[in-house]
Design an enzyme around this catalytic site. Sequence first.
Site, PDB file in Angstrom:
ATOM      1  CB  ILE A  12      -5.391  62.908  21.526  1.00 47.86           C
ATOM      2  CG1 ILE A  12      -4.489  62.884  22.734  1.00 47.86           C
ATOM      3  CG2 ILE A  12      -5.747  64.780  21.147  1.00 47.86           C
ATOM      4  CD1 ILE A  12      -3.056  63.686  22.485  1.00 47.86           C
ATOM      5  CG  LEU A  33      -8.696  48.647  16.965  1.00 50.35           C
ATOM      6  CD1 LEU A  33      -9.669  47.502  17.295  1.00 50.35           C
ATOM      7  CD2 LEU A  33      -9.311  49.847  17.727  1.00 50.35           C
ATOM      8  N   GLY A  36      -5.157  51.392  20.507  1.00 53.85           N
ATOM      9  CA  GLY A  36      -6.529  51.961  20.672  1.00 53.85           C
ATOM     10  C   GLY A  36      -7.697  51.130  21.159  1.00 53.85           C
ATOM     11  CB  ALA A  74      -2.861  56.554  13.172  1.00 52.52           C
ATOM     12  CE1 TYR A 141       5.467  60.168  19.096  1.00 55.31           C
ATOM     13  CE2 TYR A 141       6.649  61.577  20.681  1.00 55.31           C
ATOM     14  CZ  TYR A 141       5.334  61.251  19.988  1.00 55.31           C
ATOM     15  OH  TYR A 141       4.395  61.948  20.046  1.00 55.31           O
ATOM     16  CG  ASN A 170       3.773  66.260  28.425  1.00 56.67           C
ATOM     17  OD1 ASN A 170       4.253  66.682  27.915  1.00 56.67           O
ATOM     18  ND2 ASN A 170       3.980  64.918  29.051  1.00 56.67           N
ATOM     19  CB  ALA A 281      16.822  56.556  26.870  1.00 54.46           C
TER      20      ALA A 281
HETATM   21  N1  NAD Z   1      -0.502  62.215  24.495  1.00 54.97           N
HETATM   22  C1  NAD Z   1       0.544  62.993  24.338  1.00 54.97           C
HETATM   23  O1  NAD Z   1       0.818  63.670  25.388  1.00 54.97           O
HETATM   24  C2  NAD Z   1       1.050  63.525  23.017  1.00 54.97           C
HETATM   25  C3  NAD Z   1       1.711  64.665  22.990  1.00 54.97           C
HETATM   26  C4  NAD Z   1       2.403  64.822  21.695  1.00 54.97           C
HETATM   27  C5  NAD Z   1       2.036  64.288  20.574  1.00 54.97           C
HETATM   28  N2  NAD Z   1       1.045  63.264  20.615  1.00 54.97           N
HETATM   29  C6  NAD Z   1       0.416  62.506  19.467  1.00 54.97           C
HETATM   30  O2  NAD Z   1      -0.955  62.641  19.349  1.00 54.97           O
HETATM   31  C7  NAD Z   1      -1.186  61.450  18.544  1.00 54.97           C
HETATM   32  C8  NAD Z   1      -2.412  60.741  19.697  1.00 54.97           C
HETATM   33  O3  NAD Z   1      -1.713  60.306  20.828  1.00 54.97           O
HETATM   34  P1  NAD Z   1      -2.492  59.595  21.866  1.00 54.97           P
HETATM   35  O4  NAD Z   1      -1.723  60.102  23.317  1.00 54.97           O
HETATM   36  O5  NAD Z   1      -3.820  59.559  21.665  1.00 54.97           O
HETATM   37  O6  NAD Z   1      -2.058  58.250  21.590  1.00 54.97           O
HETATM   38  P2  NAD Z   1      -2.825  56.837  21.396  1.00 54.97           P
HETATM   39  O7  NAD Z   1      -1.882  55.715  21.350  1.00 54.97           O
HETATM   40  O8  NAD Z   1      -4.018  56.675  22.388  1.00 54.97           O
HETATM   41  O9  NAD Z   1      -3.529  56.942  19.954  1.00 54.97           O
HETATM   42  C9  NAD Z   1      -2.896  56.465  18.959  1.00 54.97           C
HETATM   43  C10 NAD Z   1      -3.937  55.533  18.087  1.00 54.97           C
HETATM   44  O10 NAD Z   1      -3.211  55.286  16.696  1.00 54.97           O
HETATM   45  C11 NAD Z   1      -3.350  53.883  16.547  1.00 54.97           C
HETATM   46  N3  NAD Z   1      -2.242  53.878  15.568  1.00 54.97           N
HETATM   47  C12 NAD Z   1      -0.990  53.613  15.793  1.00 54.97           C
HETATM   48  N4  NAD Z   1      -0.337  53.309  14.736  1.00 54.97           N
HETATM   49  C13 NAD Z   1      -1.490  53.095  13.712  1.00 54.97           C
HETATM   50  C14 NAD Z   1      -1.320  52.708  12.300  1.00 54.97           C
HETATM   51  N5  NAD Z   1      -0.114  52.498  11.526  1.00 54.97           N
HETATM   52  N6  NAD Z   1      -2.504  52.476  11.630  1.00 54.97           N
HETATM   53  C15 NAD Z   1      -3.786  52.737  12.171  1.00 54.97           C
HETATM   54  N7  NAD Z   1      -3.943  53.191  13.422  1.00 54.97           N
HETATM   55  C16 NAD Z   1      -2.651  53.272  14.093  1.00 54.97           C
HETATM   56  C17 NAD Z   1      -3.324  53.237  17.930  1.00 54.97           C
HETATM   57  O11 NAD Z   1      -3.986  51.943  17.759  1.00 54.97           O
HETATM   58  C18 NAD Z   1      -4.207  54.120  18.676  1.00 54.97           C
HETATM   59  O12 NAD Z   1      -5.459  53.996  18.900  1.00 54.97           O
HETATM   60  C19 NAD Z   1      -0.404  60.565  18.238  1.00 54.97           C
HETATM   61  O13 NAD Z   1       0.386  60.917  16.971  1.00 54.97           O
HETATM   62  C20 NAD Z   1       0.978  61.324  19.056  1.00 54.97           C
HETATM   63  O14 NAD Z   1       2.351  61.031  18.645  1.00 54.97           O
HETATM   64  C21 NAD Z   1       0.781  63.004  21.781  1.00 54.97           C
END
Ligand code: NAD
Length: 327
Positions: A12, A33, A36, A74, A141, A170, A281
Site C-alpha cells: 500500500i 525491506l 518490502g 511500516a 496485530y 481489506n 486464529a
Molecule cells: N493490506 C491490508 O489489507 C491492510 C489492511 C489494514 C491495514 N493495513 C496496514 O497498512 C500498512 C501497509 O500494509 P501492506 O499490506 O502494504 O504491508 P506490506 O508488508 O506490503 O508493507 C509494510 C512495509 O513495512 C516495512 N516494515 C515493516 N516493519 C518495519 C520497520 N520496523 N521499519 C521499517 N520498515 C518496516 C516492510 O518491509 C514492508 O515493506 C500496514 O501498517 C498494515 O498494518 C493493511
Amino acid sequence: MTILVTGGAGYIGGVTAERLKAKGERIVVLDDLSRGHRALVDKDVPFYHGCVGDRALVARILKEHKIEECVHFAALTYVGESVAEPARYFENNVQQGVAFIGALVEAGIRRVVFSSTCATYGEPEKIPIAETTPQWPKSPYGWSKLMMERVLASYDCAYGLKFMALRYFNAAGATEARGESHDPETHLVPNVLAAALGETTEVPVFGKNYPTPDGTAIRDYVHVVDLAEAHIRALDYLRQGGKSDFINLGTGQGYSVLEVIESARKVTGRPIPTRFEGPRAGDPAKLVADAAKARQVLGWKPLQSDMPAILKSQWEWRRKYPRGYSC
Ligand SMILES: NC(=O)c1ccc[n+]([C@@H]2O[C@H](COP(=O)([O-])OP(=O)(O)OC[C@H]3O[C@@H](n4cnc5c(N)ncnc54)[C@H](O)[C@@H]3O)[C@@H](O)[C@H]2O)c1
C-alpha cells in the site's frame, strides 16, 4: 513540503508513494525491506534501508530532507503470524512505532497519517462497523495497531501532534506497475490468482462454518488506488488544520471468500480449485465498514473498488510481472 513514507517499499505504501509522486509531491521512503521490495521504490526517490525504530537514522532523514509530514505504513501485518509470535509484533509495531513517533515529535513534525486497521474492532456486535464501535481486537496485530492509535491520541493532547488514523478494511488490486506480492502471501486475492495461473493447485479456504450465508468469512475489499487517494486527502485535510481523527476506509459492501473465488473464475476464465481448512486464529466472521465518515470528513469515496475491477487489475499486473518483484 517533503513527506516521509515509511513502509514505502511495501504494497500500500508503494502505491501511495506512486500516487503522491504523480501529484507532484516530494517524498522520501524508509523501509527495512523485511517484507518490502526495493524494486517497488522508484530510483529517483530517496530511499533509506532501515528500521523506523532507529531514532538516530530517523532524526538524520528528517533533518536532511526537511520533512514536514509523514505517512506511517511500516508494520508487520499478518493476523495469524501475530498470534504465533506476539513479541515480534509488539516490538516491531509498538516499540519501534513509539520510538518513531517520538522522533517525529522531537523534530517538530506535527502531521501524521497512520495505517490502522479494521482488525482493531475484533468481532464487532453490529455490522456495518462505524468508527464509534467499541474496539477489542482478536489478535496481537490488532492490539498493536490499537495501541498506536492511543499513542497518537495522547501525543495530540500533550504535544499537539495532529494525526489521521485510517482504519483500512481489506486492501486489494493493483496499478499498472505495482501489485500485491508477499512471501509468504496470506491474502486472498493474490492467492486466488496464483491458483488461476496454475502456480498453486488449490486455494485454501479457512473456515466453512462461520455464521455467514455460505459459511465462509466476509470482508470489505478496497482497491489499493482508492486507499492511496484517501491518504492524499488525509494529508490535505491535516494541512488545512483539520483535527485528529479515526476514519474507516471501506466500501460498505462485503464479499465472502467463496464469492471472491467465483468472481475470479469469471474475470480470469480459469477454473480455480479450492480446499477447505480450519478457521485461522484471530479471524472474525464478518468485517464490513460503515464508510460514511470518510465521505463526510475527507470527501472520499471508493471509485474502483468493485470486486471484478479489483481482480482484473491484480490479474493484469500478475500476468505482466509473472515473478512479482523478483524480475
Ligand atoms: N493490506 C491490508 O489489507 C491492510 C489492511 C489494514 C491495514 N493495513 C496496514 O497498512 C500498512 C501497509 O500494509 P501492506 O499490506 O502494504 O504491508 P506490506 O508488508 O506490503 O508493507 C509494510 C512495509 O513495512 C516495512 N516494515 C515493516 N516493519 C518495519 C520497520 N520496523 N521499519 C521499517 N520498515 C518496516 C516492510 O518491509 C514492508 O515493506 C500496514 O501498517 C498494515 O498494518 C493493511
